[in-house]
Scaffold this motif. Structure first.
Motif, PDB file in Angstrom:
ATOM      1  N   THR A  53       0.818  -1.205   0.000  1.00 59.29           N
ATOM      2  CA  THR A  53       0.000   0.000   0.000  1.00 59.29           C
ATOM      3  C   THR A  53       0.853   1.255   0.000  1.00 59.29           C
ATOM      4  OG1 THR A  53      -1.685   1.246   1.173  1.00 59.29           O
ATOM      5  CG2 THR A  53      -0.187  -0.025   2.514  1.00 59.29           C
ATOM      6  N   LYS A  55      -0.909   3.948   1.069  1.00 63.27           N
ATOM      7  CA  LYS A  55      -1.762   4.738   1.952  1.00 63.27           C
ATOM      8  C   LYS A  55      -1.633   4.377   3.422  1.00 63.27           C
ATOM      9  CE  LYS A  55      -5.062   5.754  -1.622  1.00 63.27           C
ATOM     10  NZ  LYS A  55      -6.428   5.896  -1.990  1.00 63.27           N
ATOM     11  N   ARG A  59      -5.206   1.259   4.609  1.00 60.82           N
ATOM     12  CA  ARG A  59      -5.318   0.217   3.589  1.00 60.82           C
ATOM     13  C   ARG A  59      -5.140  -1.165   4.216  1.00 60.82           C
ATOM     14  NH1 ARG A  59      -7.010  -2.939   0.133  1.00 60.82           N
ATOM     15  NH2 ARG A  59      -5.692  -3.634  -1.553  1.00 60.82           N
ATOM     16  N   SER A  63      -7.965  -3.963   3.929  1.00 60.01           N
ATOM     17  CA  SER A  63      -7.645  -5.244   3.305  1.00 60.01           C
ATOM     18  C   SER A  63      -7.939  -6.402   4.251  1.00 60.01           C
ATOM     19  CB  SER A  63      -6.169  -5.283   2.903  1.00 60.01           C
ATOM     20  OG  SER A  63      -5.849  -6.517   2.331  1.00 60.01           O
TER      21      SER A  63
END
Length: 146
Positions: A53, A55, A59, A63
């Motif tokens: 990621t 972010k 994230r 996820s």
């Protein structure tokens, strides 16, 4: 008279977020189940997913939530944890993507396929990932977590 409903506080954490992932926005994360999954080379690993990621922690949480149903739906799996793997940045190199690819390649080499919940990485070919990372270092991380 209406009977009141009981309330119970569960003893386990549903989600726990630490400061660990806040500083590094670009990182690789690994979702690990409390039970090991069988893989084609006859070995077992608790690693269920390897992802990356830009972010940061949001994230990772998203996820984990997205894949939780699939992972927790497996027989005997009661818990999924996320671990963070980072590397130093390098100019003009998306090092976090190289790290994810190196981890997927090494996992596939050791276990015969990519982790249980990964769709990406099934057909990736090795390029220059292991010029940036030691194959032994990547293997050690995977063995420690799996």
């Amino acid at each position: 008279m209406v009977r009141r409903l009981g309330v119970s506080l569960k003893s386990e954490h549903a989600v726990e977020v630490t400061r660990l992932a806040i500083g590094n926005q670009k990182l690789v994360y690994i979702l690990i189940a409390n039970k090991k999954f069988p893989y084609p080379h006859g070995r077992k690993s608790a690693i269920a997913y390897i992802g990356t990621t830009r972010k940061g922690v949001e994230r990772v949480a998203g996820s984990a939530a997205q894949r939780a149903e699939q992972i927790l739906g497996e027989h005997g799996v009661k818990k999924v944890t996320a671990r963070i793997v980072t590397c130093a940045p390098r100019k003009k190199v998306k090092s976090w993507i190289k790290l994810e690819r190196a981890m997927l390649l090494e996992f596939r080499s050791a276990y015969g396929s990519v982790p249980h919940c990964n769709r990406q990485g099934k057909n990736i070919m090795e390029t220059d990932e292991f010029t940036y990372f030691s194959r032994d270092a990547i293997r050690n991380v995977i063995q420690k977590l799996g």
